[in-house]
Design a protein around this motif. Structure first.
Motif, PDB file in Angstrom:
ATOM      1  N   GLU A   1     -11.735  -4.823  10.660  1.00  0.00           N
ATOM      2  CA  GLU A   1     -12.405  -4.686   9.365  1.00  0.00           C
ATOM      3  C   GLU A   1     -11.527  -5.291   8.285  1.00  0.00           C
ATOM      4  O   GLU A   1     -10.327  -5.017   8.224  1.00  0.00           O
ATOM      5  CB  GLU A   1     -12.677  -3.207   9.053  1.00  0.00           C
ATOM      6  CG  GLU A   1     -13.640  -2.562  10.045  1.00  0.00           C
ATOM      7  CD  GLU A   1     -13.956  -1.115   9.679  1.00  0.00           C
ATOM      8  OE1 GLU A   1     -13.228  -0.547   8.822  1.00  0.00           O
ATOM      9  OE2 GLU A   1     -14.916  -0.561  10.244  1.00  0.00           O
TER      10      GLU A   1
ATOM     11  N   ARG B   1     -11.051  -6.364   4.020  1.00  0.00           N
ATOM     12  CA  ARG B   1     -11.452  -5.926   2.684  1.00  0.00           C
ATOM     13  C   ARG B   1     -11.941  -7.074   1.816  1.00  0.00           C
ATOM     14  O   ARG B   1     -12.937  -6.961   1.121  1.00  0.00           O
ATOM     15  CB  ARG B   1     -10.263  -5.251   1.982  1.00  0.00           C
ATOM     16  CG  ARG B   1      -9.707  -4.043   2.677  1.00  0.00           C
ATOM     17  CD  ARG B   1      -8.605  -3.390   1.830  1.00  0.00           C
ATOM     18  NE  ARG B   1      -7.483  -4.274   1.582  1.00  0.00           N
ATOM     19  CZ  ARG B   1      -6.404  -4.339   2.340  1.00  0.00           C
ATOM     20  NH1 ARG B   1      -6.317  -3.585   3.419  1.00  0.00           N
ATOM     21  NH2 ARG B   1      -5.413  -5.152   2.051  1.00  0.00           N
ATOM     22  N   SER B   2     -11.178  -8.166   1.838  1.00  0.00           N
ATOM     23  CA  SER B   2     -11.407  -9.232   0.853  1.00  0.00           C
ATOM     24  C   SER B   2     -11.459 -10.585   1.555  1.00  0.00           C
ATOM     25  O   SER B   2     -10.458 -11.318   1.582  1.00  0.00           O
ATOM     26  CB  SER B   2     -10.290  -9.220  -0.201  1.00  0.00           C
ATOM     27  OG  SER B   2     -10.132  -7.931  -0.757  1.00  0.00           O
TER      28      SER B   2
ATOM     29  N   SER C   1       0.826  -1.213   0.000  1.00  0.00           N
ATOM     30  CA  SER C   1       0.000   0.000   0.000  1.00  0.00           C
ATOM     31  C   SER C   1       0.858   1.259   0.000  1.00  0.00           C
ATOM     32  O   SER C   1       0.518   2.260  -0.642  1.00  0.00           O
ATOM     33  CB  SER C   1      -0.942   0.005   1.209  1.00  0.00           C
ATOM     34  OG  SER C   1      -0.210  -0.020   2.422  1.00  0.00           O
TER      35      SER C   1
ATOM     36  N   ASP D   1      -1.510  -2.168   7.060  1.00  0.00           N
ATOM     37  CA  ASP D   1      -2.200  -2.773   5.911  1.00  0.00           C
ATOM     38  C   ASP D   1      -1.793  -4.224   5.674  1.00  0.00           C
ATOM     39  O   ASP D   1      -1.691  -4.687   4.539  1.00  0.00           O
ATOM     40  CB  ASP D   1      -1.975  -1.941   4.634  1.00  0.00           C
ATOM     41  CG  ASP D   1      -2.735  -0.623   4.684  1.00  0.00           C
ATOM     42  OD1 ASP D   1      -3.841  -0.605   5.240  1.00  0.00           O
ATOM     43  OD2 ASP D   1      -2.203   0.373   4.179  1.00  0.00           O
TER      44      ASP D   1
ATOM     45  N   THR E   1     -15.736  -4.951   5.105  1.00  0.00           N
ATOM     46  CA  THR E   1     -16.048  -3.584   4.684  1.00  0.00           C
ATOM     47  C   THR E   1     -16.177  -3.459   3.174  1.00  0.00           C
ATOM     48  O   THR E   1     -16.893  -2.605   2.676  1.00  0.00           O
ATOM     49  CB  THR E   1     -14.951  -2.610   5.155  1.00  0.00           C
ATOM     50  OG1 THR E   1     -13.737  -2.906   4.439  1.00  0.00           O
ATOM     51  CG2 THR E   1     -14.711  -2.724   6.637  1.00  0.00           C
ATOM     52  N   GLY E   2     -15.431  -4.289   2.440  1.00  0.00           N
ATOM     53  CA  GLY E   2     -15.448  -4.184   0.979  1.00  0.00           C
ATOM     54  C   GLY E   2     -14.749  -2.940   0.469  1.00  0.00           C
ATOM     55  O   GLY E   2     -14.857  -2.587  -0.699  1.00  0.00           O
ATOM     56  N   ASN E   3     -14.005  -2.271   1.344  1.00  0.00           N
ATOM     57  CA  ASN E   3     -13.304  -1.035   0.956  1.00  0.00           C
ATOM     58  C   ASN E   3     -11.919  -1.389   0.420  1.00  0.00           C
ATOM     59  O   ASN E   3     -10.953  -1.521   1.173  1.00  0.00           O
ATOM     60  CB  ASN E   3     -13.187  -0.103   2.168  1.00  0.00           C
ATOM     61  CG  ASN E   3     -12.415   1.158   1.854  1.00  0.00           C
ATOM     62  OD1 ASN E   3     -12.330   1.562   0.693  1.00  0.00           O
ATOM     63  ND2 ASN E   3     -11.837   1.770   2.882  1.00  0.00           N
ATOM     64  N   ILE E   4     -11.807  -1.565  -0.892  1.00  0.00           N
ATOM     65  CA  ILE E   4     -10.530  -1.918  -1.511  1.00  0.00           C
ATOM     66  C   ILE E   4      -9.755  -0.628  -1.774  1.00  0.00           C
ATOM     67  O   ILE E   4     -10.106   0.157  -2.652  1.00  0.00           O
ATOM     68  CB  ILE E   4     -10.736  -2.695  -2.830  1.00  0.00           C
ATOM     69  CG1 ILE E   4     -11.697  -3.862  -2.611  1.00  0.00           C
ATOM     70  CG2 ILE E   4      -9.402  -3.164  -3.375  1.00  0.00           C
ATOM     71  CD1 ILE E   4     -11.210  -4.902  -1.642  1.00  0.00           C
ATOM     72  N   LYS E   5      -8.676  -0.424  -1.019  1.00  0.00           N
ATOM     73  CA  LYS E   5      -7.947   0.849  -1.097  1.00  0.00           C
ATOM     74  C   LYS E   5      -6.916   0.895  -2.207  1.00  0.00           C
ATOM     75  O   LYS E   5      -6.514   1.956  -2.638  1.00  0.00           O
ATOM     76  CB  LYS E   5      -7.274   1.124   0.253  1.00  0.00           C
ATOM     77  CG  LYS E   5      -8.260   1.368   1.381  1.00  0.00           C
ATOM     78  CD  LYS E   5      -7.566   1.864   2.620  1.00  0.00           C
ATOM     79  CE  LYS E   5      -6.768   0.763   3.299  1.00  0.00           C
ATOM     80  NZ  LYS E   5      -6.184   1.209   4.585  1.00  0.00           N
TER      81      LYS E   5
END
Length: 371
Positions: A223, A225-226, A98, A206, A296-300
């Motif tokens: 939380e 992401r995947s 990241s 991350d 969360t599904g928040n893919i940064k």
């Protein structure tokens, strides 16, 4: 259980220099080398996290540490020539995917020029030195096929981090063919590739396991992401056993000079993020995994999906293979953090006890580096 000779006792009373020694893998490697009786030295430009394994284990009092940036050729040259190491393990890097998106130039300069500087110093080094250059499984040009990548597959990548690791491997290759490819050379070099390493003492940003442990230690839900993302998980001691065995073999067998080796887990260790979190939450005494994490599904940022390594080459040349089963991987990782956060153990002693337990398991499995 009594202390057993491992790695042919090759590191005892040897000077071993580790770049990136204050990082997660570097701290584990230095601890293992100290337990093997080595005289350990380290180069790092900073303590990368707070807390940090390097500090929590009190390694500054158990080895000789130099603060220097691997991009500073003059400083690195001065230190290496002053220390006069018998072995060198180059781990210094910008290791966070990241962060490569926000700091691409730093990522490239550290991972590429840092590696070039170490090799440049070794090119002029006037004494024998067995040197292992560690990059990453992400050095490969990942086309997300289902097969394991071999050492002869193309390097490179779509993202900055992967590109920097692929470029480091190209620098290694070009330095070998230009300067180190000679039978009577004093310095022997090899490169090592591994990834998705977990274990106690990692607090990097991350990364799923450190994120979990930080949250759980504070009674928070982590939380993710995947949850369905699949990774070939391995405990940090697995690739380190490969690096140390490669160092031993290269020291004894110069025909391995210039070679690259993969060190990865068994294929059946591919588990989803959700599976590994559920298994770890049990070790933290969660009655319901829903209290441990939420999606969360928040893919940064872009992350490659499937990436597996083919480790047949290491198996063929020196019979390296991983030791831990999946359940022990979970236990070693979860229990280290649990001891740190809940029981406040002496973490150096606890880490050494995990290393000795790992050595004993490998001995029972008759793993080559224990014979």
């Amino acid at each position: 259980m009594e202390n057993k000779i491992v790695f042919g006792d090759i590191y005892r009373d040897k000077k071993v220099l580790v770049t990136g020694n204050t990082g997660f893998k570097g701290s584990w490697l230095c601890t293992w080398l100290i337990s093997l009786g080595a005289d350990v030295y380290g180069i790092s430009n900073e303590i990368p996290t707070n807390p940090s394994m390097f500090d929590e284990l009190g390694l500054t009092n158990k080895m000789t540490h130099y603060f220097a940036d691997v991009r500073d050729l003059e400083s690195i040259s001065q230190i290496i020539n002053d220390v006069e190491p018998h072995f060198l393990f180059h781990l210094a890097a910008q290791p966070i995917v990241s962060l490569s998106y926000s700091e691409p130039i730093d990522t490239i300069s550290i991972n590429v020029m840092g590696t070039a500087n170490v090799l440049e110093v070794l090119r002029k080094y006037p004494k024998p030195c067995t040197s292992i250059i560690i990059t990453s499984d992400k050095c490969y040009d990942n086309v997300e096929w289902i097969y394991g990548y071999k050492e002869t597959d193309a390097v490179g990548g779509k993202d900055i981090y992967s590109g920097s690791k692929g470029a480091a491997e190209l620098v290694f290759k070009s330095y070998y063919h230009s300067f180190f490819k000679k039978e009577d050379g004093l310095v022997q070099i090899a490169s090592a590739r591994a990834g998705n390493v977990i274990g106690g003492g990692d607090w990097a940003l991350d990364r799923i396991i450190p994120d979990c442990m930080r949250s759980w230690s504070e009674g928070k839900v982590v939380e993710i992401r995947s949850p369905k993302a699949t990774r070939p998980w391995q405990h940090v001691l697995e690739p380190l056993s490969g690096y140390l065995q490669l160092g031993e073999r290269l020291y004894k067998d110069h025909s391995l000079n210039g070679e690259s080796f993969n060190f990865g887990p068994k294929p059946e260790y591919n588990h989803t993020v959700q599976e590994i979190l559920e298994d770890m939450s049990l070790r933290w005494h969660f009655e319901n995994s829903k209290d441990a994490y939420r999606v969360t599904g928040n893919i940064k940022f872009y992350e490659a999906g499937l990436l597996k390594l083919n480790c047949d080459k290491a198996l063929f040349h020196f019979q390296w293979k991983p030791t831990l089963d999946y359940q022990t991987l979970i236990e070693y990782t979860s229990d280290w953090y649990y001891e740190f956060y809940k029981n406040k153990e002496n973490m150096f002693n606890y880490t050494v006890s995990q290393i000795k337990g790992y050595e004993n398991l490998a001995k029972r499995e008759n793993i080559a580096w224990t014979r």
